[in-house]
Scaffold this active site. Sequence first.
Site, short mmCIF file in Angstrom:
data_model
loop_
_atom_site.label_atom_id
_atom_site.label_comp_id
_atom_site.label_asym_id
_atom_site.label_seq_id
_atom_site.Cartn_x
_atom_site.Cartn_y
_atom_site.Cartn_z
N PRO A 169 0.84 -1.20 0.00
CA PRO A 169 0.00 0.00 0.00
C PRO A 169 0.88 1.24 0.00
O PRO A 169 1.83 1.32 0.76
CB PRO A 169 -0.77 -0.11 1.34
CG PRO A 169 0.12 -0.94 2.21
CD PRO A 169 0.85 -1.88 1.30
N ALA B 220 0.15 5.41 -0.02
CA ALA B 220 -0.80 6.52 -0.09
C ALA B 220 -0.42 7.42 -1.26
O ALA B 220 0.76 7.77 -1.44
CB ALA B 220 -0.78 7.29 1.22
N CYS C 189 2.97 2.90 9.42
CA CYS C 189 3.19 4.23 8.83
C CYS C 189 3.98 5.13 9.79
O CYS C 189 3.57 5.33 10.93
CB CYS C 189 1.87 4.89 8.48
SG CYS C 189 2.13 6.45 7.65
N LYS D 120 0.08 -5.07 8.88
CA LYS D 120 1.35 -4.63 8.28
C LYS D 120 2.05 -3.71 9.27
O LYS D 120 1.45 -2.74 9.75
CB LYS D 120 1.09 -3.89 6.96
CG LYS D 120 2.37 -3.39 6.29
CD LYS D 120 2.11 -2.99 4.85
CE LYS D 120 3.35 -2.43 4.19
NZ LYS D 120 3.70 -1.08 4.67
N HIS E 201 7.84 -4.61 7.23
CA HIS E 201 8.82 -3.75 6.56
C HIS E 201 10.07 -3.80 7.46
O HIS E 201 9.99 -3.45 8.64
CB HIS E 201 8.24 -2.32 6.44
CG HIS E 201 9.19 -1.34 5.86
ND1 HIS E 201 8.90 0.01 5.78
CD2 HIS E 201 10.42 -1.48 5.33
CE1 HIS E 201 9.92 0.64 5.22
NE2 HIS E 201 10.85 -0.24 4.93
N ASN F 173 9.08 -7.20 3.41
CA ASN F 173 8.93 -5.95 2.65
C ASN F 173 10.10 -5.01 2.97
O ASN F 173 10.65 -5.04 4.06
CB ASN F 173 7.59 -5.30 3.04
CG ASN F 173 7.45 -3.87 2.54
OD1 ASN F 173 7.33 -2.93 3.33
ND2 ASN F 173 7.45 -3.68 1.24
N GLY F 174 10.43 -4.20 1.97
CA GLY F 174 11.45 -3.17 2.13
C GLY F 174 12.61 -3.38 1.17
O GLY F 174 13.30 -4.40 1.24
N GLY G 258 6.83 -2.13 -2.99
CA GLY G 258 6.23 -0.81 -3.12
C GLY G 258 6.92 0.00 -4.19
O GLY G 258 6.60 -0.08 -5.39
N ARG G 259 7.94 0.77 -3.76
CA ARG G 259 8.57 1.74 -4.66
C ARG G 259 9.17 1.11 -5.91
O ARG G 259 9.22 1.75 -6.97
CB ARG G 259 9.61 2.54 -3.88
CG ARG G 259 8.98 3.43 -2.82
CD ARG G 259 10.00 3.93 -1.82
NE ARG G 259 10.56 2.82 -1.05
CZ ARG G 259 11.56 2.94 -0.20
NH1 ARG G 259 12.12 4.12 -0.01
NH2 ARG G 259 12.01 1.88 0.45
C1 LIG Z 1 4.75 7.32 -0.81
C2 LIG Z 1 4.56 6.15 0.12
C3 LIG Z 1 3.32 5.95 0.70
C4 LIG Z 1 3.13 4.87 1.59
N1 LIG Z 1 1.88 4.66 2.13
C5 LIG Z 1 1.68 3.59 2.94
C6 LIG Z 1 0.38 3.28 3.43
O1 LIG Z 1 -0.61 3.96 3.15
N2 LIG Z 1 0.26 2.20 4.25
C7 LIG Z 1 1.33 1.40 4.59
O2 LIG Z 1 1.17 0.42 5.33
N3 LIG Z 1 2.57 1.67 4.11
C8 LIG Z 1 2.75 2.72 3.29
N4 LIG Z 1 4.00 2.93 2.76
C9 LIG Z 1 5.08 1.97 3.03
C10 LIG Z 1 5.14 0.90 1.95
O3 LIG Z 1 3.99 0.10 1.96
C11 LIG Z 1 6.37 -0.02 2.17
O4 LIG Z 1 6.25 -0.62 3.43
C12 LIG Z 1 7.68 0.76 2.10
O5 LIG Z 1 7.70 1.67 1.02
C13 LIG Z 1 8.88 -0.21 1.96
O6 LIG Z 1 8.74 -1.01 0.82
P1 LIG Z 1 9.49 -0.67 -0.59
O7 LIG Z 1 10.94 -0.50 -0.27
O8 LIG Z 1 9.19 -1.85 -1.44
O9 LIG Z 1 8.88 0.60 -1.11
C14 LIG Z 1 4.22 4.00 1.89
C15 LIG Z 1 5.45 4.22 1.29
C16 LIG Z 1 5.64 5.27 0.41
C17 LIG Z 1 6.98 5.45 -0.24
#
Ligand SMILES: Cc1cc2nc3c(=O)[nH]c(=O)nc-3n(C[C@H](O)[C@H](O)[C@H](O)COP(=O)(O)O)c2cc1C
Length: 328
Positions: free
Chosen positions: A18, A20, A102, A141, A171, A202-203, A226-227
């Site tokens: 997820p 946002a 978050c 999460k 994460h 995750n991460g 995510g990213r």
């Molecule tokens: C812009 C942005 C918005 C995010 N919004 C949420 C969210 O609404 N809920 C959540 O549990 N994590 C949120 N995260 C965290 C991601 O779900 C994820 O845990 C984090 O980015 C690490 O994973 P990644 O390295 O694959 O991006 C957000 C991350 C980013 C960068």
Amino acid sequence: MTVLNAGKPLSPPVFLAPMAGITDRPFRDLVARFGAGLVVSEMVASQEMVQAKAAMRERAELGMNVENTAVQIAGREAHWMAEAARWLEGSGAVMIDINMGCPAKRVTNGYSGSALLKTPDHALRLIEAVVEAVAVPVTLKTRLGWDDDLRNAPQLAARAEAAGVKMVTIHGRTRCQFYKGRADWAAIAEVVEAVSVPVIANGDITGSDTARQALTASGAAGVMIGRGAQGQPWLLAQIAHNLFGALAPDIPEGSRLLDMVSEHYEAMLDFYGPELGVRVARKHLGWYMDHAGTADAAARRAVLTAKDPAEVLRLLGRALTPEDQVAA
Ligand SMILES: Cc1cc2nc3c(=O)[nH]c(=O)nc-3n(C[C@H](O)[C@H](O)[C@H](O)COP(=O)(O)O)c2cc1C
């Protein structure tokens, strides 16, 4: 370990995180179309949603009944969390994810998101309230802990499992790390040992190699990305193919990439309306151009500052398929 949703496997165990402002309906649909075991909605604040902010409800509602979509809720009061979960289930949600990860100050100052890691008894009350409120699977999460002195994800996950949570995503950072440093996939292994429900790592997973490393280090049942999927919505399917034998995605290039991005752009304009859509779409267009590597700085800037959708699409054509444009 197979990850289940109401008895059906969530397969392949490569999930969209997820985010946002990013994992809205158009992006989730696109990622799901290439192939993903699960996609998770942007977080919805439970109290605000129940108290009928129409736009928020609509945003959450759209697509929540789509198979293999989890709707994520955040909050700090058991009453509102339960109400939100009940409302979402009544509106068709097939899975509810609780956000305890978050790190944003506006969220943790409200004692929700990762702040709940500091008050695990209270966190448990929220989890219990949500599990009791709905029949659909509830997942959690969170992060490794609040900071290095309080890395309590294993304990929280075990208590969440006892309360009825069906899956835990970790994460591999603490709250106080925000997004700095590197995700610690090995630390996720402690959560895997503490529970018997599936744990998802995750991460910092950005491709098949890092996905494999995260799975090996953590022993997790799957990965959440995510990213890494920004600008390459096929990435999850590609990882699922390389690691789990899923069908290889047809990765678009050149004019087919332009077609895919144009379709995503139109879907965003439809979803948000043209005015907001043009602005929301810019970050995605930027990622697509970064990933394709075909646009020079001027072409990139032109796409990201144009206001008229038809002009944006025309400039995008030049940015993503410069050779075709010269030939034509
Ligand atoms: C812009 C942005 C918005 C995010 N919004 C949420 C969210 O609404 N809920 C959540 O549990 N994590 C949120 N995260 C965290 C991601 O779900 C994820 O845990 C984090 O980015 C690490 O994973 P990644 O390295 O694959 O991006 C957000 C991350 C980013 C960068």
